[in-house]
Scaffold this motif. Structure first.
Motif, short mmCIF file in Angstrom:
data_model
loop_
_atom_site.label_atom_id
_atom_site.label_comp_id
_atom_site.label_asym_id
_atom_site.label_seq_id
_atom_site.Cartn_x
_atom_site.Cartn_y
_atom_site.Cartn_z
N ALA A 53 0.88 -1.17 0.00
CA ALA A 53 0.00 0.00 0.00
C ALA A 53 0.91 1.22 0.00
O ALA A 53 1.61 1.47 0.99
CB ALA A 53 -0.93 0.00 1.21
N LEU A 54 0.94 1.95 -1.09
CA LEU A 54 1.90 3.05 -1.27
C LEU A 54 1.26 4.37 -0.86
O LEU A 54 0.44 4.93 -1.57
CB LEU A 54 2.35 3.11 -2.74
CG LEU A 54 2.98 1.81 -3.27
CD1 LEU A 54 3.27 1.94 -4.76
CD2 LEU A 54 4.24 1.45 -2.50
N HIS A 55 1.68 4.86 0.32
CA HIS A 55 1.15 6.12 0.86
C HIS A 55 2.16 7.24 0.61
O HIS A 55 2.59 7.92 1.53
CB HIS A 55 0.89 5.98 2.36
CG HIS A 55 0.00 4.83 2.72
ND1 HIS A 55 -1.38 4.92 2.72
CD2 HIS A 55 0.30 3.56 3.10
CE1 HIS A 55 -1.89 3.75 3.09
NE2 HIS A 55 -0.90 2.92 3.33
N LEU A 56 2.56 7.42 -0.64
CA LEU A 56 3.56 8.43 -0.96
C LEU A 56 2.90 9.80 -1.11
O LEU A 56 1.68 9.93 -1.10
CB LEU A 56 4.31 8.04 -2.23
CG LEU A 56 4.95 6.64 -2.21
CD1 LEU A 56 5.83 6.46 -3.44
CD2 LEU A 56 5.75 6.40 -0.95
N ASP A 57 3.74 10.82 -1.25
CA ASP A 57 3.22 12.19 -1.27
C ASP A 57 2.25 12.40 -2.42
O ASP A 57 2.40 11.83 -3.51
CB ASP A 57 4.37 13.18 -1.41
CG ASP A 57 5.15 13.35 -0.11
OD1 ASP A 57 4.85 12.63 0.85
OD2 ASP A 57 6.06 14.20 -0.08
N ASN A 58 1.28 13.26 -2.17
CA ASN A 58 0.25 13.55 -3.16
C ASN A 58 0.69 14.74 -4.02
O ASN A 58 0.06 15.79 -4.05
CB ASN A 58 -1.08 13.85 -2.46
CG ASN A 58 -2.24 13.81 -3.42
OD1 ASN A 58 -2.13 13.30 -4.53
ND2 ASN A 58 -3.38 14.34 -3.00
N ASP A 59 1.82 14.56 -4.70
CA ASP A 59 2.31 15.54 -5.65
C ASP A 59 2.85 14.78 -6.85
O ASP A 59 2.85 13.54 -6.87
CB ASP A 59 3.37 16.47 -5.04
CG ASP A 59 4.58 15.71 -4.48
OD1 ASP A 59 4.74 14.50 -4.79
OD2 ASP A 59 5.37 16.33 -3.75
N GLU A 60 3.29 15.49 -7.88
CA GLU A 60 3.70 14.82 -9.11
C GLU A 60 4.85 13.87 -8.86
O GLU A 60 4.88 12.74 -9.37
CB GLU A 60 4.07 15.84 -10.18
CG GLU A 60 4.55 15.21 -11.48
CD GLU A 60 3.59 14.18 -12.05
OE1 GLU A 60 4.07 13.16 -12.60
OE2 GLU A 60 2.36 14.37 -11.92
N ALA A 61 5.85 14.30 -8.06
CA ALA A 61 7.00 13.44 -7.79
C ALA A 61 6.57 12.18 -7.04
O ALA A 61 7.03 11.08 -7.35
CB ALA A 61 8.05 14.21 -7.00
#
Length: 322
Positions: A266-274
């Motif tokens: 479950a990938l909870h990475l930042d909610n931005d383009e990167a």
């Protein structure tokens, strides 16, 4: 100001920012195009042709020393010492004329930063919305604690190998914007939270604070966390093979090697383009190993901690949303 040998300053000034980040903070680099990079923390800070420029702040420079002082707000002497400590780039930039270190010299062992500022670290992390009961358990176990760095308190997040031996430490200053790692940290063993009764799902975050924020959210919802596994990547930069195919970040690859029972991410990475780009690439790399991955960015804010703080500021118990 204490005297600093001009030769030492000349040495550290020869270390360019790209070399520094590649060797000490590779997950902070985001490749934009051939020869052009930005940093994960500041997407308007561009690095190319041996120089860097932070467009949103109209600041620029060439050396890693300039970056640490102007962008990371480090004191000049602290920045010089940071660049000298365990720095392959500095060693190459100015090798001693009279002798070279033996090629077979053993690398110094990793040592955790001195523990001396637990209360400061607790106050800082609580100000980020993280559950006090969760923090107390981690501090008691020695997985999170406080240290002093250049006169500023820092929170330390310890990463251990599968046998429980500390191999890594992420640092986050309680004042200012410093983020880094203890010298000789092994990126394969980044900060994680493990469960004896793992349900086969690994929750992946860019930072330890995001991982702890997610657990806090679950606690507020009254949900059980005993079966959950959490991994912080210590930043996010997806390596690529020579053919351009994405590879798993070091910490995630090691985690899956050590825990073959993990079937999905479950990938909870930042909610931005990167963050979204990194999540897509990690999902592709995981699929090549037969591991499924779902994209679960925070429904509000840039990252999980911002989401937690936004919910708390409105006086509501945070929930994950979708």
């Amino acid at each position: 100001m204490p005297y600093v040998d001009p030769e030492i300053i000349a040495e550290v000034k020869r270390v360019d920012l790209l070399t520094y980040l590649q060797e000490r903070e590779p997950d902070e680099l985001v490749r934009i195009s051939p020869g052009v990079y930005c940093t994960k923390e500041h997407d308007s800070l561009k690095i190319s042709n041996g120089k860097w420029f932070w467009w949103s702040r109209d600041l620029g420079g060439r050396s890693a020393l300039d970056f640490l002082v102007k962008v990371r707000d480090m004191a000049f002497l602290d920045a010089v010492e940071h660049l000298r400590a365990d720095r392959p780039a500095v060693a190459r930039a100015s090798p001693p004329a009279h002798a070279a270190p033996p090629a077979s010299a053993p690398r110094p062992a990793f040592r955790l930063p001195r523990r001396c500022a637990d209360d400061d670290a607790m106050r800082y992390l609580e100000s980020r919305g993280i559950s006090r009961s969760l923090l107390k358990g981690l501090v008691d176990a020695g997985d999170v604690y406080g240290t002093m760095r250049g006169g500023v308190a820092c929170a330390v997040f310890v990463g251990r190998d599968r046998t429980g031996v500390p191999r890594y430490a992420a640092l986050r200053s309680c004042e200012g914007g410093f983020k880094g790692e203890a010298p000789r940290s092994d990126k394969r063993f980044a900060f994680s939270l493990q469960s004896v009764r793992n349900n086969g799902v690994l929750h992946v975050f860019e930072s330890a604070i995001d991982a702890l924020s997610y657990v806090t959210i679950l606690e507020h919802e009254g949900k059980q966390t005993a079966s959950l596994g959490m991994l912080s990547l210590g930043g996010v930069s997806v390596p690529h093979a020579r053919n351009g195919a994405p590879k798993l970040p070091l910490a995630l690859a090691q985690h899956l090697d050590d825990r073959p029972y993990i079937a999905s991410l479950a990938l909870h990475l930042d909610n931005d383009e990167a963050g979204r780009r990194a999540a897509r690439e990690i999902a592709r790399a995981a699929a090549s190993r037969g591991v499924a991955a779902s994209m679960e960015p925070p429904p509000e804010g840039k990252d999980v901690n911002e989401f937690l703080l936004a919910r708390r500021s409105r006086g509501r118990a945070p929930d994950r949303g979708r």
